[in-house]
Design a protein around this motif. Sequence first.
Motif, PDB file in Angstrom:
ATOM      1  N   TRP A  18       1.033  -1.060   0.156  1.00  0.00           N
ATOM      2  CA  TRP A  18      -0.395   0.337  -0.490  1.00  0.00           C
ATOM      3  C   TRP A  18       1.040   1.462   0.044  1.00  0.00           C
ATOM      4  O   TRP A  18       0.960   2.316  -0.653  1.00  0.00           O
ATOM      5  CB  TRP A  18      -0.910   0.452   1.025  1.00  0.00           C
ATOM      6  CG  TRP A  18      -1.642   1.350   1.370  1.00  0.00           C
ATOM      7  CD1 TRP A  18      -1.340   2.324   2.941  1.00  0.00           C
ATOM      8  CD2 TRP A  18      -2.423   1.849   0.865  1.00  0.00           C
ATOM      9  NE1 TRP A  18      -2.177   3.882   2.431  1.00  0.00           N
ATOM     10  CE2 TRP A  18      -3.290   3.252   1.047  1.00  0.00           C
ATOM     11  CE3 TRP A  18      -3.271   1.280  -0.681  1.00  0.00           C
ATOM     12  CZ2 TRP A  18      -4.279   3.348   0.369  1.00  0.00           C
ATOM     13  CZ3 TRP A  18      -4.479   2.274  -1.139  1.00  0.00           C
ATOM     14  CH2 TRP A  18      -4.358   3.467  -0.695  1.00  0.00           C
ATOM     15  N   VAL A  42      -7.275   0.636  -4.502  1.00  0.00           N
ATOM     16  CA  VAL A  42      -7.351   1.223  -4.026  1.00  0.00           C
ATOM     17  C   VAL A  42      -8.725   0.331  -2.696  1.00  0.00           C
ATOM     18  O   VAL A  42      -8.826   0.107  -2.367  1.00  0.00           O
ATOM     19  CB  VAL A  42      -8.079   2.444  -3.841  1.00  0.00           C
ATOM     20  CG1 VAL A  42      -8.706   3.097  -3.034  1.00  0.00           C
ATOM     21  CG2 VAL A  42      -6.736   3.608  -4.249  1.00  0.00           C
ATOM     22  N   VAL A  73      -6.160   3.491   4.178  1.00  0.00           N
ATOM     23  CA  VAL A  73      -6.651   3.266   2.878  1.00  0.00           C
ATOM     24  C   VAL A  73      -7.877   4.053   3.346  1.00  0.00           C
ATOM     25  O   VAL A  73      -8.448   4.488   2.062  1.00  0.00           O
ATOM     26  CB  VAL A  73      -6.774   2.540   2.834  1.00  0.00           C
ATOM     27  CG1 VAL A  73      -7.834   1.900   1.489  1.00  0.00           C
ATOM     28  CG2 VAL A  73      -5.024   1.391   2.732  1.00  0.00           C
ATOM     29  N   LYS A  77      -9.365   6.519  -0.195  1.00  0.00           N
ATOM     30  CA  LYS A  77     -10.200   6.141  -0.325  1.00  0.00           C
ATOM     31  C   LYS A  77     -11.006   7.860  -0.810  1.00  0.00           C
ATOM     32  O   LYS A  77     -12.033   7.903  -1.778  1.00  0.00           O
ATOM     33  CB  LYS A  77     -11.016   4.998  -0.023  1.00  0.00           C
ATOM     34  CG  LYS A  77     -12.701   4.502  -1.069  1.00  0.00           C
ATOM     35  CD  LYS A  77     -12.579   3.376   0.318  1.00  0.00           C
ATOM     36  CE  LYS A  77     -13.677   2.680  -0.610  1.00  0.00           C
ATOM     37  NZ  LYS A  77     -14.294   3.489  -1.693  1.00  0.00           N
TER      38      LYS A  77
END
Length: 178
Positions: A18, A42, A73, A77
């Motif tokens: 990531w 993602v 994350v 997002k």
Amino acid sequence: TTSQFELKQEMWTKLDTWNESVYNWKSIEFKALDVDEMIKEVGMHYKDVHKMSKRPGPNGQPDPVVTMFKESVEDFKDQMPVITDLGNPSLQERHWKKLFDKFEQPYTPGVMFTLEQLLSYGAVNHAEFISETSSIASGEFGLEQLLDKIRKAWADTAFVTLNHRDQSDIFILGGIDD
């Protein structure tokens, strides 16, 4: 022990992947960025991190690394709609000029910029303007494509002209079947 080790290794491997992906997305030239591929990645990381967050950590508490990973994350997002609009391939130099004017930043056509720069200019704060500009660019692109199609169709069409009632300076179309 082996099971716990494998879970930790999986978590750290995914976190490393990531972080590497985010670094790459933010550092390469924005116009070369594959936004569709980014959306898929993602989504994949979002799904993985939510699966990991359901596993209890040490002492039954959520694992702090998983919590940090999940926040990272989710934050990224949340920025994806703006990034998607900025990644619209219909955006032309004139649209980028408008966007950079809104960011109060100088824009020079042909000069490289990155996602990191766009985010530092406050792109997320101008989400509505970016979305509107992206929509306008898509509409203009559709009209330009249609106009090119019409030009090509008319370029191959030949017209026969005839003098109108023996007058040398007035013409009419002859053979209008096509």
